[in-house]
Motif scaffolding. Structure first.
Motif, PDB file in Angstrom:
ATOM      1  N   TYR A 122      38.783  10.485  35.221  1.00 44.06           N
ATOM      2  CA  TYR A 122      37.388  10.299  34.373  1.00 44.06           C
ATOM      3  C   TYR A 122      36.460  11.208  34.462  1.00 44.06           C
ATOM      4  O   TYR A 122      35.865  11.466  35.853  1.00 44.06           O
ATOM      5  N   CYS A 123      36.060  11.828  33.352  1.00 44.01           N
ATOM      6  CA  CYS A 123      34.954  12.102  33.513  1.00 44.01           C
ATOM      7  C   CYS A 123      33.717  10.874  32.541  1.00 44.01           C
ATOM      8  O   CYS A 123      34.384  10.342  32.378  1.00 44.01           O
ATOM      9  N   ALA A 124      32.131  10.722  33.094  1.00 48.44           N
ATOM     10  CA  ALA A 124      31.408   9.877  32.417  1.00 48.44           C
ATOM     11  C   ALA A 124      30.132  10.951  32.641  1.00 48.44           C
ATOM     12  O   ALA A 124      29.552  12.082  33.526  1.00 48.44           O
ATOM     13  N   ALA A 125      29.316  10.799  32.218  1.00 49.24           N
ATOM     14  CA  ALA A 125      27.727  10.523  31.928  1.00 49.24           C
ATOM     15  C   ALA A 125      26.816   9.907  31.797  1.00 49.24           C
ATOM     16  O   ALA A 125      26.500   9.238  31.632  1.00 49.24           O
ATOM     17  N   ALA A 126      25.547  10.504  33.314  1.00 52.27           N
ATOM     18  CA  ALA A 126      24.164   9.574  33.305  1.00 52.27           C
ATOM     19  C   ALA A 126      23.077  10.454  32.756  1.00 52.27           C
ATOM     20  O   ALA A 126      22.890  11.115  33.278  1.00 52.27           O
ATOM     21  N   TRP A 127      22.923   9.333  32.088  1.00 50.87           N
ATOM     22  CA  TRP A 127      21.443  10.228  31.989  1.00 50.87           C
ATOM     23  C   TRP A 127      20.106  10.283  33.114  1.00 50.87           C
ATOM     24  O   TRP A 127      20.150   8.704  34.000  1.00 50.87           O
ATOM     25  N   ILE A 128      18.973  10.764  33.491  1.00 45.91           N
ATOM     26  CA  ILE A 128      19.162  11.794  34.555  1.00 45.91           C
ATOM     27  C   ILE A 128      17.293  11.885  33.752  1.00 45.91           C
ATOM     28  O   ILE A 128      16.851  12.543  33.120  1.00 45.91           O
ATOM     29  N   PRO A 129      16.163  10.951  34.826  1.00 50.28           N
ATOM     30  CA  PRO A 129      14.814  11.298  33.945  1.00 50.28           C
ATOM     31  C   PRO A 129      14.277  12.913  34.500  1.00 50.28           C
ATOM     32  O   PRO A 129      15.055  13.174  35.546  1.00 50.28           O
ATOM     33  N   SER A 130      13.578  12.943  33.852  1.00 53.24           N
ATOM     34  CA  SER A 130      13.298  14.008  33.641  1.00 53.24           C
ATOM     35  C   SER A 130      12.613  15.191  35.623  1.00 53.24           C
ATOM     36  O   SER A 130      12.710  15.927  36.240  1.00 53.24           O
ATOM     37  N   TYR A 131      12.074  14.032  36.013  1.00 51.67           N
ATOM     38  CA  TYR A 131      11.522  13.725  37.021  1.00 51.67           C
ATOM     39  C   TYR A 131      12.565  14.093  38.724  1.00 51.67           C
ATOM     40  O   TYR A 131      12.032  13.730  39.395  1.00 51.67           O
ATOM     41  N   ASN A 132      13.850  13.814  38.392  1.00 50.92           N
ATOM     42  CA  ASN A 132      14.364  13.568  39.199  1.00 50.92           C
ATOM     43  C   ASN A 132      15.663  14.390  38.897  1.00 50.92           C
ATOM     44  O   ASN A 132      17.107  14.197  38.623  1.00 50.92           O
ATOM     45  N   ILE A 133      15.519  16.228  37.838  1.00 53.07           N
ATOM     46  CA  ILE A 133      15.882  16.931  38.103  1.00 53.07           C
ATOM     47  C   ILE A 133      17.552  17.182  38.609  1.00 53.07           C
ATOM     48  O   ILE A 133      18.327  17.840  38.177  1.00 53.07           O
ATOM     49  N   ASN A 134      17.358  16.699  40.030  1.00 53.45           N
ATOM     50  CA  ASN A 134      18.717  17.195  40.806  1.00 53.45           C
ATOM     51  C   ASN A 134      19.335  15.637  41.616  1.00 53.45           C
ATOM     52  O   ASN A 134      19.793  15.918  42.543  1.00 53.45           O
ATOM     53  N   GLY A 135      19.510  14.936  41.230  1.00 53.02           N
ATOM     54  CA  GLY A 135      19.703  13.209  40.620  1.00 53.02           C
ATOM     55  C   GLY A 135      21.160  13.345  40.460  1.00 53.02           C
ATOM     56  O   GLY A 135      21.387  13.398  39.213  1.00 53.02           O
TER      57      GLY A 135
END
Length: 129
Positions: A95-108
């Protein structure tokens, strides 16, 4: 609506290679980290690999490190999982999944399943010995 569609599964012999694709639509793809998970028969779903919004950071589970590579092409809204030297124990639904990441944690990125907002339907891989 948001859709994640995996492809690339199938029946392969041990020692072979596969490349999965996860095509996303309905979201601003570059705002999301993407993870791959798998569920083998009779087992719980487990984390495999993750990649940050830009692809600048990646993480692969120790159990598959050296054989699995994750990458992404934001221009195509697609994430890839390359698997080499396939083993029978790699047999699973991926399975693939997508998680929203805030712009201040761009490498998260995340390894925890509950942090992922959207999931694909999965693609089956069967590895024969």
């Amino acid at each position: 609506q948001v859709q994640l569609v995996e492809s690339g599964g199938g029946l392969v012999q041990a020692g072979g290679s596969l490349r999965f694709s996860c095509a996303a639509s309905g979201l601003t793809f570059s705002n999301y980290a993407v993870g791959w998970f798998r569920q083998a028969p009779g087992k719980e779903r487990e984390f495999v690999a993750a990649i940050s919004r830009t692809g600048g950071s990646t993480y692969v589970a120790d159990s598959v490190k050296g054989r699995f590579t994750i990458s992404r092409d934001n221009a195509k809204n697609t994430v890839y999982l390359q698997i080499n030297s396939l083993k029978p124990e790699d047999t699973a639904v991926y399975y693939c999944a997508a998680a929203w990441i805030p712009s201040y944690n761009i490498n998260g990125y995340y390894t925890e399943q509950y942090k992922y907002n959207y999931w694909g339907q999965g693609t089956q891989v069967t590895v024969s010995s």
